[in-house]
Design an enzyme around this catalytic site. Structure first.
Site, PDB file in Angstrom:
ATOM      1  N   GLU A 221      14.847 -12.273   2.274  1.00  0.00           N
ATOM      2  CA  GLU A 221      14.623 -12.252   0.827  1.00  0.00           C
ATOM      3  C   GLU A 221      15.922 -12.365   0.057  1.00  0.00           C
ATOM      4  O   GLU A 221      16.033 -13.108  -0.918  1.00  0.00           O
ATOM      5  CB  GLU A 221      13.916 -10.947   0.426  1.00  0.00           C
ATOM      6  CG  GLU A 221      12.493 -10.847   0.945  1.00  0.00           C
ATOM      7  CD  GLU A 221      11.939  -9.448   0.699  1.00  0.00           C
ATOM      8  OE1 GLU A 221      11.327  -9.226  -0.345  1.00  0.00           O
ATOM      9  OE2 GLU A 221      12.144  -8.565   1.570  1.00  0.00           O
TER      10      GLU A 221
ATOM     11  N   LYS B 202       6.636   0.689   5.997  1.00  0.00           N
ATOM     12  CA  LYS B 202       7.150  -0.635   5.682  1.00  0.00           C
ATOM     13  C   LYS B 202       8.313  -1.078   6.574  1.00  0.00           C
ATOM     14  O   LYS B 202       9.187  -0.286   6.901  1.00  0.00           O
ATOM     15  CB  LYS B 202       7.615  -0.677   4.220  1.00  0.00           C
ATOM     16  CG  LYS B 202       6.491  -0.598   3.209  1.00  0.00           C
ATOM     17  CD  LYS B 202       5.498  -1.727   3.334  1.00  0.00           C
ATOM     18  CE  LYS B 202       6.111  -3.043   2.983  1.00  0.00           C
ATOM     19  NZ  LYS B 202       6.528  -3.169   1.598  1.00  0.00           N
TER      20      LYS B 202
ATOM     21  N   SER C 152      10.954   1.170   3.232  1.00  0.00           N
ATOM     22  CA  SER C 152      10.794   1.534   1.837  1.00  0.00           C
ATOM     23  C   SER C 152      11.236   2.971   1.645  1.00  0.00           C
ATOM     24  O   SER C 152      11.163   3.784   2.564  1.00  0.00           O
ATOM     25  CB  SER C 152       9.326   1.374   1.446  1.00  0.00           C
ATOM     26  OG  SER C 152       9.005   2.154   0.329  1.00  0.00           O
TER      27      SER C 152
ATOM     28  N   HIS D 206       0.959 -27.959   1.471  1.00  0.00           N
ATOM     29  CA  HIS D 206       0.376 -27.172   0.375  1.00  0.00           C
ATOM     30  C   HIS D 206       0.005 -25.760   0.833  1.00  0.00           C
ATOM     31  O   HIS D 206      -0.897 -25.154   0.276  1.00  0.00           O
ATOM     32  CB  HIS D 206      -0.861 -27.860  -0.213  1.00  0.00           C
ATOM     33  CG  HIS D 206      -0.690 -29.312  -0.525  1.00  0.00           C
ATOM     34  ND1 HIS D 206      -0.481 -29.768  -1.802  1.00  0.00           N
ATOM     35  CD2 HIS D 206      -0.681 -30.420   0.269  1.00  0.00           C
ATOM     36  CE1 HIS D 206      -0.381 -31.101  -1.773  1.00  0.00           C
ATOM     37  NE2 HIS D 206      -0.493 -31.504  -0.531  1.00  0.00           N
TER      38      HIS D 206
END
Lengths: 492, 492, 492, 492
Positions: free
Chosen positions: B292, B285, B279, B158
């Site tokens: 992803e 970044k 970015s 979880h």
């Protein structure tokens, strides 16, 4: 309902009813309730043998478990205020023998490995039963094919009359597809019939458990070894749903044809009233409802697969509660598939084929034109593409007689078929449907000698598959009865 | 562009461009163009051996085919005004040797069996290559696990800190999953590597063809026997996409963890810059973009599966043009999967694990509480459910020291742990993460002795799998080179 | 290729080619390349008006942007070693005017808001164009219906002959469905045509931007206001794909009927050769390939929807790179839908309906039995369920003449129809298909007066819809041309 | 159980139990049982007013209908040996008043239009109720946002700390998404709330029915006019499922964040125990189960959509029994969505946000670097791309102080920030999270003045939406109570 034994310690507030209903897996857990008792028995046998639990306490617990095994689960365990059947059974057990005894069964395990084991126990049963039903369906197809090796019918591509074939050939194509569905399930069993028990929450346990022993008691072929994978891997579920989806996709194609063949236009098949409905308003209607619903259930099973993949995608290790939402899709897919397979056997077995209509349609729509072109190639030396062009042009002109062909040959290739020796007799012989079938005797083709050979071969495959199903079924039943017998000894 | 040789006879009007573009499968046919030449060669060898074609004509055709095989396909065959690559190649052939010769290659076959064969030829190559790449990924996982049998990290359920485990244990759980993906593909190959050639449109052909010979030339394991099934069955395509979807679902879980582990909160992993992006606006970044996109591609492959099932559902026998729309989904799924597997190996191989952060988090969030409860059971005789309740209550109070536990024991069970002999030392020993791992030595568990055993076992599996991949690859390559050698002899 | 300007600062190593290819969205970015230039122009106009950029620098940049706008994008911007088209264009710009000038265009924005804006700009164009094409299809349906209000044909349920209807009625049912598809797209436009620009990475920007101004320059109806939602919300994409999937599902039903009606059994329609293919082997074949592929493309669009939902599910805020993988599914769905709608208009417009065959089949299969039962109720006072039973029983006996009905009435209800006054004339009048249609004049029914009324009403709807499409199209074109005119002034 | 009144006439054999169970829609029909009585009442009112039925007979039937309406459906109507609830109710009616009276209610209709009407009646209720629940969720989000306009937290892209934002800004992004879900449902209601009644089997009926009257009695906004479309169109079902799927996809994103925020790493949120579970083995666990299951239910609803499209694809006109299999997916999707929306409101309302942890993380991971680059651009004239490069390079070096930036500036652009006037004070002011937020005051941005403005605007939207829901609800309730009142008058 007993208090939920799990919430005593860590969590404070009582759970509102809507939350409890949302979290509860009880509805779907009816599928695994019986398996859960088997798993409890196996776990307790192992705890006893490994001396993790005192034999006297084990005996007290086992008495209750066997009572449930023999007499069925008491209704209270299904109260959906429990999160799941495991909590329901544990609460019942504690109610019967007290927490000081009943509170010891869960040593060395977690609901995570418990539920994964229960799903596998039930799923293997379901799949093997489904394979048995699939065998019946395949037998119906092979048997019916055997009665129709000489039944000429039109074959279709693009729903257009294409070339003559036989009903045997057509039915055997479905048997081949369902045979692969059988094989896929058999392959999946190898990944399903492995035991997660002992994985506990995901990290196994510090108790000196014996995983192989529990696995063997429960008839598993081995361990779902890595304990993190054992509780969080659900590809075996997705794979089983995928197997069902493939099978239903094949079934949907057959159902499409049954609906089509039942139409007044085609009238190749007459279904038994038992598999049809009428209309509430149109008194003359006799609708092929079973075939339609089956085609619709293909969507249901495909949706279950899509749901499952969407659900599992992107879940981190190890167990996440999302997985609880997966299992109902599995049971729904399995139930839809099993009932469909069984009904399809019944429907086909009770159907009557209208072989006169089939014969009537066999050479309609120039369906024998391919053979004519082939004859021009084989017997008169034309290049295939030229022969194809000549016959196609004649079809466009509307007739396949020698005069039209001769005209087409002039237009397409500047040649004369008559000069090459083509006669009226040659043309009409080539256009005879039975001739076209007789020469198609390559393996897998429609000629009676080819379909008869195929039927013999498929019967051999069916026999081997039947042995597989029986052996598997017997082995699982024996494991279970041996385990229960051992458990009874424990309480002597 | 040559005139489409197929439209000469039957059809009148020219096709408008938008219709031609809509009907053309040319874009996807680039995947099977090479296979098509192999299939042409095999078919021609068989026609020759069976004396269906005159040896002189066969030689003329074979010269062109080998020229294409050696030098690559000429650009004109890809003109998308042809319906497909088969028409493109046949038109080229006719352009080269004339219709009187080139028009004979298509004897005894149809595009229906031709395209089904081409798809299977290319697909088996793709899947076997994918399995090779999957082996590399599994090797990276096993090798990295081997370096981290002692690397303690928190395990999660979880997404909550649950119990300590090791990085080896965690990585091996993925290897287990990918191992099953490997096995599924291997099982599928058995259903893929069967030859449809000779099925012609669906009814086989009246020419005296030899299906076994063509199948053997092309390295198939056998026939897709029933000829109606051979041209219209596409469950082998759905199954391959399903295999890819299962694999990507597993990969998406690992990617989810890579993204999570890359976050500043967790910082368990540092990815190589090569697998990251920055970015356009935020200069600091460093984003885990490969992970992803891979998670996203899971959707792509799942969508391909859903598309495929929807598409095949309800199609009557035999071939329908809808099936043309299926194949692009196959190639898209296979391409997404292969590139993902390969990149995942690279990404993991180049990543650095921050074992200090892992150790730091291993006992956070009371992650060792389970072991404490187990110790109360094992060494002090408490029922498991009672021990679970006491420790849970102490966690709720915010501390796991003896005093808090003693209070909790009184509240939950009216008993005193101190009276039972529990000491500060007992509690702190039980809460030590390393202890909890050491005792979890059941098969598949996180204890170093268990993971080391698992690694040895998995290495044996990997070796066997590697032999399988190599044997298969060699066998296919040999079949192809033998066939080409035979074909060269034909034109001597 | 220029160096990627984004990787200069933060990231070290060069990217391997396979990673670059995996990360690049370039293939799909061709769809938004034109939109990107428009967005650049609007952004630069705003930066200038808000005095965020020096007018002289702005002019230098604008000259390049207008050059691209007028002359098309240079090929180099599509190099797939750039991550995306935005990087490609920025690199080109910097190459042309230097980083000291070109490096300023990206002030106050991010690729996150830029790409979201580009997708919306292109998508609204595509959907509005699709709506225009859908209007044409609906017009074809309504116009053809207008020619066939008197064309009696059988209506089907369960593919069984059910009751007579007219071709007008049948075609209008599809127009109704496509009308709703039009409405859904119109509703979606309200959620699509909102401007994300100014959201930057997700947190907007500290520059004194004017979001309303940019939105208005680009013809948006308002802002995608919350900036986090603006860059990470993709429900507008899922909704557009869903609209397409609904439309294609309706189209697939019409295609199924076109295929069915083209079969030799039914022969209700004759397609133009332009929309058909023949077989490579069967010279007589004329296959409804366009309809089949369209039915297949329904799977493609359904798969895109499934892919999209799977992909977006569970993504945390705000932008994640997974979203890049979503857009290709959008364009694939839109392209499949638009080409299908356009071809369906053409196919229907060029098709010939065989009204003789329709008439022939109208009363086959006891299709007029419902009306007979209704007459027994209306004119002779029988309860409906009793009349239904009597007629159904007579059908089962195989005839619908007075004698058989009389027998059935006795069996079912113990009554005599003859005694009630039923005559041969009553029965045969009730069984006349034309009569049954004439009395079905309720709104939406098949009676000519009902379909003629419906056609007039639908023509009014079509006119209103056409005005909507034209107004929208004009408004967007005007916004764009106004903006470009303003931009040209800037560089005077 | 009464004999099924439909099978008396046409069909011979009794139906085997497994077939009956397979064909029965009874399980799902519980959803529409209440609606069916309303539809019966409306139909009977119309038959009476149109003088199709004798008033005395109508009265006898109406008495039974009102008795059922007032007292609930008798259990026998649910016997699943009936094909559906309609047959169950008709059998009950006939049992009560005899076939001579009860057998007349079905005049002028069919189950095809009846069931389509029932589904629409229930679905509009469900969707409007769902919209009401969605309003509550949006109110919780807006209200909570109102309390947190000053609560600084890190914003993320790629799960990396990106830029500071506020909790208000973050929550409002979800409100925006759920607002669109609301709008989509409102748009769908326009296509759902149309009355199919009078379409009968698909061809309407020869009885002089008044469709507008029935539609108005039942509170419909108009007719589902074309009668073939009315019984066979199910895009309204697919659209409703799609609306639910979009909503759940948005919810899944919020749930992902709730799970993430609940992790010990992040600790941004503390859920109420009521919405959590513990572990059966790990006593310390408090798991965000509700959020996980909700994420999982996204798969369920996505699967329902996929199932529905697959199922409807390729069905010919008009009604096919496949459609029966669609409705359970609708109810399953609606139920999962409604319960999720309601629980999400409760869960968020009862959650505590840990604003200290949020503040602590706001500037971690160089999250304020963008603002620093912007300051270099705005106040010191650097080109954006250069400033981005300098700050990025400094981050790679590990520090954002003046010295490191100065070094990076030299490397990247050969310039000196110090020479340009940049000081330590400039750098540290720019890196202050609160500063970065304060300046982001564009519409939709995170600055308190922007979020406060947004909250006021969204409250206005919520009020308007609430009025819409209330008006709709009242109108439907009034239509129903008026109809029942009229019906009672009929039996006076």
């Amino acid at each position: 309902m007993q208090r939920d034994p799990l919430r005593e310690g860590r969590l404070g507030s009582e759970r509102p009813e809507d939350v409890a209903a949302y979290l509860s897996s009880m509805a779907a857990d009816r599928w695994i309730a019986g398996a859960d008792i088997q798993v409890d028995v196996a776990h307790l046998m192992m705890l006893t043998r490994q001396e993790i639990i005192d034999p006297g306490l084990a005996k007290a617990i086992m008495e209750v478990l066997l009572e449930i095994h023999d007499g069925g689960l008491p209704a209270t365990v299904y109260d959906d205020r429990y999160e799941d059947i495991h909590a329901g059974i544990e609460a019942y057990l504690i109610d019967r023998v007290g927490i000081d005894i009943g509170g010891r069964l869960h040593m060395g395990r977690s609901r995570n490995d418990e539920v994964a084991t229960c799903i596998r126990v039930r799923l293997r049963e379901e799949l093997i039963a489904c394979m048995g039903e699939l065998l019946e369906l395949r037998e119906v197809l092979v048997t019916t094919a055997g009665q129709h090796t000489g039944t000429i019918m039109p074959g279709f591509t693009h729903l257009q009359h294409a070339q003559p074939t036989t009903l045997a050939h057509h039915l055997l194509s479905y048997e081949a597809a369902f045979g692969r569905d059988f094989d896929r399930m058999r392959d999946s069993i190898a990944r399903i019939n492995l035991c997660p028990l002992g994985a506990a929450a995901f990290a196994s346990t510090g108790y000196p458990i014996d995983r192989e022993y529990t696995a063997s008691l429960l008839g598993f072929d081995g361990l779902a070894e890595n304990t993190m994978d054992a509780v969080s891997g659900r590809d075996f579920v997705l794979e089983a749903i995928s197997d069902c989806a493939m099978l239903m996709t094949a079934a949907s194609r057959l159902c499409e044809e049954i609906v089509f063949w039942s139409s007044a236009f085609v009238a190749f098949i007459r279904l038994s009233d038992a598999y049809c409905s009428t209309s509430s308003i149109m008194p003359q209607k006799k609708n092929p409802d079973v075939a339609e619903i089956m085609r619709g259930k293909t969507g249901t099973v495909a949706g279950a697969l899509s749901a499952g993949i969407t659900l599992v995608k992107g879940l981190p290790m190890s167990y996440n509660r999302d997985l609880q939402e997966l299992t109902p899709h599995l049971w729904s897919a399995v139930a839809a598939t099993r009932s469909s397979v069984a009904l399809l056997s019944g429907l086909l077995g009770a159907a009557a084929f209208n072989t006169d209509r089939m014969a009537e349609e066999a050479d309609r729509g120039f369906a024998t034109a391919t053979e004519l072109a082939d004859v021009l190639v084989r017997d008169f030396g034309l290049p295939f593409r030229t022969a194809h062009g000549i016959v196609g042009r004649a079809v466009r002109k509307g007739r396949l007689d020698l005069a039209t062909l001769e005209g087409a040959a002039g237009e397409i290739a500047g040649l004369s078929l008559v000069d090459l020796g083509v006669t009226d007799g040659v043309v009409s012989a080539a256009l005879d449907a039975a001739y076209g079938i007789r020469v198609r005797r390559a393996p897998g083709g429609p000629a009676p000698e080819a379909t008869e050979r195929a039927i013999r071969e498929r019967q051999r495959v069916l026999e081997a598959d039947l042995i597989w199903v029986r052996t598997r079924t017997d082995r699982l039943e024996k494991a279970l009865s041996d385990m229960i017998a051992d458990a009874r000894e424990l309480i002597q």
